[in-house]
Write an enzyme that holds these catalytic residues in place. Structure first.
Site, short mmCIF file in Angstrom:
data_model
loop_
_atom_site.label_atom_id
_atom_site.label_comp_id
_atom_site.label_asym_id
_atom_site.label_seq_id
_atom_site.Cartn_x
_atom_site.Cartn_y
_atom_site.Cartn_z
N ARG A 70 0.86 -1.18 0.00
CA ARG A 70 0.00 0.00 0.00
C ARG A 70 0.90 1.24 0.00
O ARG A 70 2.06 1.18 0.43
CB ARG A 70 -0.89 0.03 1.24
CG ARG A 70 -1.82 -1.18 1.41
CD ARG A 70 -2.59 -1.06 2.73
NE ARG A 70 -3.52 -2.17 2.92
CZ ARG A 70 -3.23 -3.28 3.59
NH1 ARG A 70 -2.02 -3.43 4.14
NH2 ARG A 70 -4.13 -4.24 3.72
N LYS A 75 -1.96 -2.46 8.02
CA LYS A 75 -3.11 -1.89 8.72
C LYS A 75 -3.21 -2.47 10.12
O LYS A 75 -2.94 -3.64 10.34
CB LYS A 75 -4.40 -2.18 7.94
CG LYS A 75 -4.59 -1.32 6.70
CD LYS A 75 -5.95 -1.58 6.09
CE LYS A 75 -6.24 -0.64 4.93
NZ LYS A 75 -7.58 -0.89 4.34
N HIS A 111 -2.86 2.37 -5.73
CA HIS A 111 -3.40 1.11 -5.24
C HIS A 111 -3.64 0.11 -6.37
O HIS A 111 -3.72 -1.10 -6.12
CB HIS A 111 -4.70 1.35 -4.46
CG HIS A 111 -4.91 0.39 -3.33
ND1 HIS A 111 -4.07 0.32 -2.23
CD2 HIS A 111 -5.85 -0.55 -3.13
CE1 HIS A 111 -4.50 -0.62 -1.41
NE2 HIS A 111 -5.57 -1.17 -1.93
N ARG A 124 -0.94 -2.48 -6.40
CA ARG A 124 -1.13 -3.56 -5.41
C ARG A 124 -2.14 -4.58 -5.94
O ARG A 124 -1.93 -5.79 -5.84
CB ARG A 124 -1.60 -2.95 -4.09
CG ARG A 124 -1.95 -3.96 -3.00
CD ARG A 124 -2.25 -3.19 -1.72
NE ARG A 124 -2.99 -3.97 -0.74
CZ ARG A 124 -2.43 -4.77 0.16
NH1 ARG A 124 -1.12 -4.92 0.19
NH2 ARG A 124 -3.17 -5.43 1.05
N HIS A 140 -3.83 -9.60 4.28
CA HIS A 140 -5.28 -9.65 4.53
C HIS A 140 -5.57 -10.55 5.72
O HIS A 140 -5.05 -11.67 5.82
CB HIS A 140 -6.02 -10.20 3.30
CG HIS A 140 -6.07 -9.25 2.15
ND1 HIS A 140 -6.36 -9.65 0.86
CD2 HIS A 140 -5.89 -7.90 2.09
CE1 HIS A 140 -6.34 -8.60 0.07
NE2 HIS A 140 -6.07 -7.54 0.78
N TYR A 176 -9.93 -11.36 -5.94
CA TYR A 176 -9.04 -11.41 -7.09
C TYR A 176 -9.32 -12.62 -7.98
O TYR A 176 -8.98 -12.61 -9.15
CB TYR A 176 -7.58 -11.41 -6.63
CG TYR A 176 -7.19 -10.13 -5.94
CD1 TYR A 176 -6.97 -8.96 -6.68
CD2 TYR A 176 -7.07 -10.06 -4.56
CE1 TYR A 176 -6.63 -7.78 -6.05
CE2 TYR A 176 -6.73 -8.88 -3.93
CZ TYR A 176 -6.52 -7.74 -4.68
OH TYR A 176 -6.20 -6.55 -4.06
#
Length: 293
Positions: A145, A169, A239, A242, A265, A274
């Protein structure tokens, strides 16, 4: 027990300071809860019926099902927190059904477009082209990111093993590999440019022309500059690189669990988006290639 008018503030502060949620996320959560409170009143007395009516009013205002579903998820999370704190015995949003919506597919570049974009980076902004090249190689080559990239310090990058330590995150740390192209770009940048930019002691890996740490706004501007050089007629954000990283790995046979780990994730279902892109690609190849398609 805390007064009901202080619940939301305590919840937001916990997300920000304990869960280490981003400022943008907590700001959005606070706004959602403020809207619910304005519609239905005190948090300690709000019922499932009132939350359902609030949800319906948002739909009538023209908000998308996706947005309404996100707001309901925030309220559900807020009342779970209130239950854990002992402020409420129930979760009035717990059993409410969110509006259905089609998953929003991540926007990606083709493999050729990603190659052209990254290769064009070293030809931009004069001497800063070396930095831009290294930055885009890491965004696409390691699936970072923007915030993760600009937060990198020199000590996070191991040029011997080609691994980088990333703060994701929620403060979650992961270690991801980067390829030989990214290593070449980083070598060039750190040997031939970064020492000439840095005027004071800083551990920041990516710096601007003043020698201070890059910002995410700078990354967006750099990508726009490189887009012009690459002659790509698309409104690409950082983004996208990514998303392209994950999609191209999946299309080339990478395991979904591995991609989940590389992207950081928490939930596999986030990564599974995806696969929908990959399926669309397979269908398009079939249509273009099979004589009876």
């Amino acid at each position: 027990m805390k007064p009901a008018n202080e619940w939301a503030e305590y919840f937001i502060n916990t997300l920000l300071n304990v869960e280490q949620a981003s400022v943008n996320t907590t700001r959005a959560y606070a706004q959602d809860l403020k809207q619910l409170q304005a519609f239905a009143g005190s948090f300690d007395a709000i019922t499932s019926k009132e939350i359902r009516e609030w949800s319906a009013s948002l739909m009538r205002q023209g908000l998308s099902p996706r947005t309404v579903a996100r707001k309901l998820a925030v309220v559900r999370s807020f009342y779970r927190f209130a239950q854990r704190q002992g402020w409420r015995s129930d979760n009035p949003a717990g059993r409410l059904l969110a509006p259905r919506f089609r998953p929003l597919l991540p926007r990606t570049l083709t493999m050729d477009e990603a190659h052209d974009l990254v290769e064009s980076a070293q030809q931009t902004s004069g001497r800063l082209g070396l930095r831009n090249w290294a930055l885009l190689e890491m965004l696409y080559g390691a699936g970072l990111r923007s915030q993760e990239a600009v937060s990198l310090n020199l000590g996070d990058v191991d040029m011997t093993t080609c691994f980088v330590r990333v703060q994701g995150k929620g403060g979650k740390e992961r270690v991801v590999p980067f390829g030989r192209k990214a290593r070449e770009a980083l070598d060039n940048y750190m040997l031939n440019l970064r020492p000439n930019l840095v005027r004071s002691r800083t551990n920041a890996l990516f710096v601007n022309y003043r020698g201070t740490r890059l910002t995410t706004r700078s990354v967006r501007r750099i990508v726009k500059i490189v887009l012009v050089r690459a002659a790509l007629q698309r409104n690409v954000s950082p983004h996208w690189l990514r998303h392209s990283f994950a999609t191209h790995m999946l299309m080339n046979g990478a395991d979904l669990r591995v991609i989940q780990e590389l992207l950081g994730h928490s939930l596999l279902r986030t990564t599974q988006l995806y696969t929908l892109i990959s399926q669309e690609h397979i269908a398009q190849v079939y249509q273009n290639s099979h004589p009876r398609a």
